[in-house]
Design a protein around this motif. Structure first.
Motif, PDB file in Angstrom:
ATOM      1  N   LEU A   1       0.827  -1.205   0.000  1.00 61.52           N
ATOM      2  CA  LEU A   1       0.000   0.000   0.000  1.00 61.52           C
ATOM      3  C   LEU A   1       0.860   1.253   0.000  1.00 61.52           C
ATOM      4  O   LEU A   1       2.077   1.200   0.206  1.00 61.52           O
ATOM      5  N   ASP A   2       0.203   2.384  -0.188  1.00 62.02           N
ATOM      6  CA  ASP A   2       0.910   3.676  -0.209  1.00 62.02           C
ATOM      7  C   ASP A   2       1.678   3.928   1.082  1.00 62.02           C
ATOM      8  O   ASP A   2       2.712   4.588   1.069  1.00 62.02           O
ATOM      9  N   ASN A   3       1.173   3.391   2.196  1.00 66.02           N
ATOM     10  CA  ASN A   3       1.838   3.617   3.491  1.00 66.02           C
ATOM     11  C   ASN A   3       2.967   2.619   3.768  1.00 66.02           C
ATOM     12  O   ASN A   3       3.556   2.628   4.836  1.00 66.02           O
ATOM     13  N   GLY A   4       3.233   1.723   2.805  1.00 70.01           N
ATOM     14  CA  GLY A   4       4.331   0.764   2.947  1.00 70.01           C
ATOM     15  C   GLY A   4       3.927  -0.585   3.489  1.00 70.01           C
ATOM     16  O   GLY A   4       4.720  -1.537   3.443  1.00 70.01           O
ATOM     17  N   TYR A   5       2.698  -0.699   4.004  1.00 68.64           N
ATOM     18  CA  TYR A   5       2.237  -1.988   4.536  1.00 68.64           C
ATOM     19  C   TYR A   5       1.907  -2.922   3.374  1.00 68.64           C
ATOM     20  O   TYR A   5       1.300  -2.508   2.386  1.00 68.64           O
ATOM     21  N   THR A   6       2.296  -4.192   3.496  1.00 74.25           N
ATOM     22  CA  THR A   6       1.978  -5.169   2.460  1.00 74.25           C
ATOM     23  C   THR A   6       0.814  -6.025   2.916  1.00 74.25           C
ATOM     24  O   THR A   6       0.920  -6.785   3.886  1.00 74.25           O
ATOM     25  N   LEU A   7      -0.292  -5.879   2.201  1.00 79.16           N
ATOM     26  CA  LEU A   7      -1.526  -6.599   2.486  1.00 79.16           C
ATOM     27  C   LEU A   7      -1.534  -7.891   1.675  1.00 79.16           C
ATOM     28  O   LEU A   7      -1.137  -7.892   0.498  1.00 79.16           O
ATOM     29  N   THR A   8      -1.958  -8.982   2.295  1.00 76.15           N
ATOM     30  CA  THR A   8      -2.041 -10.265   1.585  1.00 76.15           C
ATOM     31  C   THR A   8      -3.436 -10.851   1.763  1.00 76.15           C
ATOM     32  O   THR A   8      -4.245 -10.318   2.526  1.00 76.15           O
ATOM     33  N   GLU A   9      -3.691 -11.931   1.060  1.00 81.26           N
ATOM     34  CA  GLU A   9      -4.954 -12.674   1.050  1.00 81.26           C
ATOM     35  C   GLU A   9      -5.985 -11.987   0.135  1.00 81.26           C
ATOM     36  O   GLU A   9      -6.272 -10.803   0.276  1.00 81.26           O
ATOM     37  N   ASN A  10      -6.532 -12.787  -0.769  1.00 79.44           N
ATOM     38  CA  ASN A  10      -7.473 -12.266  -1.759  1.00 79.44           C
ATOM     39  C   ASN A  10      -8.632 -11.490  -1.159  1.00 79.44           C
ATOM     40  O   ASN A  10      -8.938 -10.383  -1.608  1.00 79.44           O
ATOM     41  N   ILE A  11      -9.316 -12.080  -0.189  1.00 77.96           N
ATOM     42  CA  ILE A  11     -10.502 -11.415   0.351  1.00 77.96           C
ATOM     43  C   ILE A  11     -10.130 -10.063   0.943  1.00 77.96           C
ATOM     44  O   ILE A  11     -10.852  -9.070   0.756  1.00 77.96           O
ATOM     45  N   ALA A  12      -9.012  -9.975   1.631  1.00 76.49           N
ATOM     46  CA  ALA A  12      -8.569  -8.713   2.233  1.00 76.49           C
ATOM     47  C   ALA A  12      -8.243  -7.681   1.158  1.00 76.49           C
ATOM     48  O   ALA A  12      -8.682  -6.524   1.230  1.00 76.49           O
ATOM     49  N   ILE A  13      -7.473  -8.081   0.163  1.00 74.67           N
ATOM     50  CA  ILE A  13      -7.066  -7.141  -0.892  1.00 74.67           C
ATOM     51  C   ILE A  13      -8.274  -6.692  -1.718  1.00 74.67           C
ATOM     52  O   ILE A  13      -8.445  -5.496  -1.987  1.00 74.67           O
ATOM     53  N   LEU A  14      -9.120  -7.634  -2.102  1.00 71.37           N
ATOM     54  CA  LEU A  14     -10.290  -7.279  -2.912  1.00 71.37           C
ATOM     55  C   LEU A  14     -11.248  -6.382  -2.131  1.00 71.37           C
ATOM     56  O   LEU A  14     -11.837  -5.450  -2.693  1.00 71.37           O
ATOM     57  N   SER A  15     -11.398  -6.636  -0.837  1.00 74.01           N
ATOM     58  CA  SER A  15     -12.243  -5.780   0.010  1.00 74.01           C
ATOM     59  C   SER A  15     -11.623  -4.395   0.164  1.00 74.01           C
ATOM     60  O   SER A  15     -12.329  -3.377   0.111  1.00 74.01           O
ATOM     61  N   TYR A  16     -10.314  -4.351   0.360  1.00 77.55           N
ATOM     62  CA  TYR A  16      -9.619  -3.071   0.499  1.00 77.55           C
ATOM     63  C   TYR A  16      -9.809  -2.217  -0.749  1.00 77.55           C
ATOM     64  O   TYR A  16     -10.160  -1.033  -0.668  1.00 77.55           O
ATOM     65  N   LEU A  17      -9.577  -2.814  -1.921  1.00 79.05           N
ATOM     66  CA  LEU A  17      -9.726  -2.062  -3.168  1.00 79.05           C
ATOM     67  C   LEU A  17     -11.171  -1.605  -3.355  1.00 79.05           C
ATOM     68  O   LEU A  17     -11.425  -0.472  -3.776  1.00 79.05           O
ATOM     69  N   SER A  18     -12.119  -2.472  -3.031  1.00 81.26           N
ATOM     70  CA  SER A  18     -13.535  -2.127  -3.162  1.00 81.26           C
ATOM     71  C   SER A  18     -13.912  -0.983  -2.227  1.00 81.26           C
ATOM     72  O   SER A  18     -14.600  -0.042  -2.621  1.00 81.26           O
ATOM     73  N   ASP A  19     -13.445  -1.060  -0.994  1.00 80.50           N
ATOM     74  CA  ASP A  19     -13.747  -0.001  -0.030  1.00 80.50           C
ATOM     75  C   ASP A  19     -13.096   1.321  -0.431  1.00 80.50           C
ATOM     76  O   ASP A  19     -13.684   2.389  -0.251  1.00 80.50           O
ATOM     77  N   SER A  20     -11.889   1.246  -0.983  1.00 78.02           N
ATOM     78  CA  SER A  20     -11.189   2.473  -1.364  1.00 78.02           C
ATOM     79  C   SER A  20     -11.907   3.189  -2.513  1.00 78.02           C
ATOM     80  O   SER A  20     -11.807   4.400  -2.656  1.00 78.02           O
TER      81      SER A  20
END
Length: 197
Positions: free
Chosen positions: A58-77
């Motif tokens: 992510l922009d803040n340097g944190y690396t997000l993993t797992e499909n459900i988490a990433i897909l939810s993050y992108l959807s929420d953003s």
């Protein structure tokens, strides 16, 4: 800028499709899952200790993993989860645990033993029947617009041709997949991942 670590045609393609669908600024780097090296020669375990894709820095340097988490993050953003959020999560969980794991397990049994392949395909057929019924003649799996659910569903259903899973008994899935594979963001992603020219 966000950076997606992916492997061509792997489940990470779902996140890649969404990034292209919504024109989210991002960089990509492919990962060889046999050597766990990125295309730039980095040790992928240093980026994601789990050793598999997708991984989204992510922009803040944190690396997000797992499909459900990433897909939810992108959807929420992008504020794209309209209507029933729990139905959205239900679909993502079903795709992840029942389709992704079921269909994906066949990659390890391409050459048999045949009784194992047959048993997996029989179980997958029951899951596909549910999907076929839920899709009906709808354009999208959830709601009235392309979503993370569609990106993930297309990614996993696209493995069926590689793994010789016959979709012809599932007319709604067959029609849905053919439609979605022509979508510009899906075509662009498949070109970027070297799956089509």
């Amino acid at each position: 800028m966000m950076k997606l670590y992916y492997s061509p045609a792997a489940c990470s393609m779902a996140s890649h499709i969404l990034l292209n669908e919504w024109n989210i600024p991002h960089a990509t780097e492919s990962v060889d899952l046999r050597t766990h090296k990125t295309s730039k020669g980095e040790d992928f375990y240093a980026i994601n200790p789990k050793g598999y894709v997708p991984a989204l820095t992510l922009d803040n340097g944190y690396t997000l993993t797992e499909n459900i988490a990433i897909l939810s993050y992108l959807s929420d953003s992008k504020g794209t989860v309209k209507g029933d959020r729990y139905q959205f999560l239900e679909w993502l969980a079903f795709i992840s645990t029942e389709l992704h794991k079921g269909i994906g397990s066949l990659f390890g049994y391409k050459e048999g033993p045949q009784e194992v392949v047959r048993a997996i395909k029989e179980k997958v057929a029951k899951r596909l029947k549910w999907v076929d019924e839920k899709l009906g003649s709808k354009e999208y799996a959830v709601g009235d617009a392309f979503s993370a659910v569609d990106a993930y569903l297309v990614t996993v259903l696209n493995w069926c041709s590689i793994l010789k899973i016959d979709l012809s008994p599932h007319k709604n899935i067959d029609a849905y997949l053919k439609r979605q594979l022509t979508r510009p963001s899906v075509q662009k992603t498949m070109q970027q991942e070297g799956l089509i020219k």
